[in-house]
Design a protein around this motif. Structure first.
Motif, mmCIF file in Angstrom:
data_model
loop_
_atom_site.group_PDB
_atom_site.id
_atom_site.type_symbol
_atom_site.label_atom_id
_atom_site.label_comp_id
_atom_site.label_asym_id
_atom_site.label_seq_id
_atom_site.Cartn_x
_atom_site.Cartn_y
_atom_site.Cartn_z
ATOM 1 N N GLY A 87 0.785 -1.238 0.000
ATOM 2 C CA GLY A 87 0.000 0.000 0.000
ATOM 3 C C GLY A 87 0.811 1.279 0.000
ATOM 4 N N ARG B 25 -4.953 0.608 0.066
ATOM 5 C CA ARG B 25 -4.619 1.988 -0.300
ATOM 6 C C ARG B 25 -3.646 2.638 0.673
ATOM 7 N NH1 ARG B 25 -5.771 1.973 -5.209
ATOM 8 N NH2 ARG B 25 -5.635 4.243 -5.177
ATOM 9 N N SER B 26 -3.295 1.945 1.763
ATOM 10 C CA SER B 26 -2.409 2.536 2.754
ATOM 11 C C SER B 26 -1.702 1.435 3.533
ATOM 12 C CB SER B 26 -3.186 3.416 3.730
ATOM 13 O OG SER B 26 -4.027 2.618 4.553
ATOM 14 N N ARG C 85 -1.657 1.141 6.807
ATOM 15 C CA ARG C 85 -2.529 0.670 7.879
ATOM 16 C C ARG C 85 -3.501 -0.381 7.360
ATOM 17 N NH1 ARG C 85 -2.203 -1.032 12.306
ATOM 18 N NH2 ARG C 85 -0.765 0.691 12.654
#
Length: 502
Positions: free
Chosen positions: A303, A322-323, A325
């Motif tokens: 991500g 997307r990240s 986390r």
């Protein structure tokens, strides 16, 4: 016999209660490659920092060209022709490659007019000598770890070093780049330079070095011509014991698919239409040349640079990552190749580094509990044999191998489903490398799906159940382990036109 370029006699150095060097003796002749071998923490880094003027020894003598040097500084070392290429490059990320090279070679004169054309041409020449196909106009922050290493070597060549110290120079290089570097070193030897060569790849020591000195626990144990020993004897001297093979026997008990990737594309990272899967309990190796997209693929899966198109399925569920986390919450762990920049925070403790990815889980109300953090860190320090006085020790004070273990501990603590390891044994000594591979196999036995990225073909072949080869941002070919060897992997990694293995 020529007079030594460099002589060290009974060098001792302590940092508080830690005795890093205990009377080390070492010398370097003109036109010689003299290897330093030893486990992480044996004193190699401290010794080369003494030679480079970074550390002042507590006792002992240092002579250059037969002349005693009392208070050597880094500036004096450079003036005397001593250049060091460290394991972790120290380039300025916001400057171009040519600007980084210029900073190392041009006098600090703020009133001097800059000749940009000359800078560019010099950088091109030095990069060519180092075997690096890198555009000098590129920003240093855009370079991969292997490319940064080659730029550092180009800087040392430009400085006209008479004493060149190379600390793990091929740790991230592929076989082809390593061969080019060895050609550069052969040329330097012919010109009378002396080269101190540090590598945990023992076959390179026997291929390149004329002599080898073994350090263990801060002492120089033995020094002899490489022609008079063998790899097994060298390992015994380094570790003080017999060691098993670095690669445990493959016993893949793969279950169902844990990770499936279909037509994954990230325009920013220049990876295209990548498809593969990894089963529970499987080690999937990824090989390829520098710039093939191996690290870029890892960063997309984690991500950091999210995918533009394609599918990622984890444990049967479609994942949109997307990240960082989101990746962590989905059960993905990622050990990056550049541990100092991305793997650890040097100014934080071992305990803080290990628990960093766990804070929302173990400290749900945002209040850190020092006792719990310390207990967790101590358990991983025992499990991975991290050598440090306590969990409060700063990660920046650890040896390279122990930093790597601390970085790995962070992701083991998250209990990952998928673990991505990018150059996991880079800069790790022979004993710690075996420990690392045993850890990988233990994790696989527990059902973790592991992606192992390595520039070392012997590591990919020895530690993987299947192997994917990347080329120009695509997955060129996937091999069953029984069908793969070094030549077949190299043929798949080379561009389609004129594929030959040298």
């Amino acid at each position: 016999m020529a007079a030594p370029l460099l002589q060290l006699d009974h060098i001792a150095k302590s940092f508080g209660a830690v005795r890093a060097l205990r009377g080390v003796t070492f010398d370097l002749l003109p036109g010689e490659v003299h290897a330093l071998a030893g486990e992480n923490g044996a004193g190699k880094s401290t010794l080369i920092n003494v030679i480079a003027g970074v550390h002042r020894p507590d006792s002992g003598s240092l002579l250059i060209d037969g002349r005693p040097i009392d208070r050597l500084t880094p500036a004096q070392a450079r003036e005397m022709g001593i250049a060091t290429v460290h394991q972790q490059p120290a380039l300025f990320p916001d400057l171009t490659v040519s600007e980084n090279i210029a900073l190392a070679l041009e006098p600090p004169d703020g009133l001097r007019r800059i000749d940009w054309k000359e800078r560019h041409e010099r950088a091109v020449q030095l990069l060519h000598r180092a075997g690096a196909a890198i555009d000098p106009r590129r920003g240093a922050g855009e370079l991969s770890m292997p490319e940064q290493q080659l730029v550092e070597i180009a800087k040392a060549l430009g400085a006209g070093a008479r004493i060149l110290i190379l600390d793990e120079p091929t740790a991230s290089l592929t076989r082809k780049e390593t061969e080019l570097l060895h050609g550069v070193l052969t040329d330097l030897k012919a010109r009378g330079a002396g080269i101190i060569y540090i590598s945990h790849r023992l076959h390179e020591i026997f291929a390149m070095a004329d002599r080898v000195t073994v350090l263990r626990d801060g002492e120089s144990i033995a020094s002899f011509p490489t022609a008079e020993t063998d790899e097994a004897s060298l390992v015994r001297l380094m570790v003080g014991r017999e060691t098993a093979s670095s690669y445990p026997a493959l016993a893949c008990t793969a279950g169902g698919k844990m990770l499936s990737v279909t037509n994954l594309t990230c325009d920013r990272s220049r990876i295209r239409n990548i498809s593969f899967d990894v089963s529970r309990g499987e080690v999937f190796g990824i090989a390829g040349l520098i710039g093939a997209g191996r690290t870029e693929l890892a960063r997309t899966l984690f991500g950091i640079t999210p995918a533009d198109r394609g599918e990622i399925v984890i444990d049967g569920k479609l994942a949109r990552i997307r990240s960082l986390r989101e990746a962590i919450d989905l059960g993905i762990g990622y050990l990056p190749e550049d541990r100092r920049r991305h793997g650890i925070v040097q100014k934080m403790s071992i305990a803080a580094n290990i628990t960093m990815a766990l804070h929302p889980r173990i400290f749900p109300f945002g209040f850190i509990q020092p006792r719990r953090e310390r207990a967790l860190a101590e358990s991983y320090m025992r499990q991975l044999a991290i050598k440090a006085p306590s969990p409060e020790t700063l990660c920046g004070a650890l040896s390279g191998g122990n930093q790597q273990k601390a970085a790995l501990s962070r992701w083991l603590a998250t209990d990952p489903k998928v673990l991505i390891l990018d150059e996991p044994s880079q800069g790790v000594d022979v004993g710690a490398k075996a420990e690392m591979h045993n850890i990988i196999r233990e994790l696989a036995a527990k059902g973790v799906a592991i992606i192992l990225i390595s520039s070392d073909l012997s590591e990919v072949l020895g530690a993987s159940d299947r192997i994917g080869v990347m080329r120009s941002g695509e997955m060129a070919q996937i091999f069953e382990r029984k069908d793969a060897d070094a030549d077949s992997l190299m043929r798949a990694a080379l561009p389609a036109r004129g594929r030959t293995v040298s």
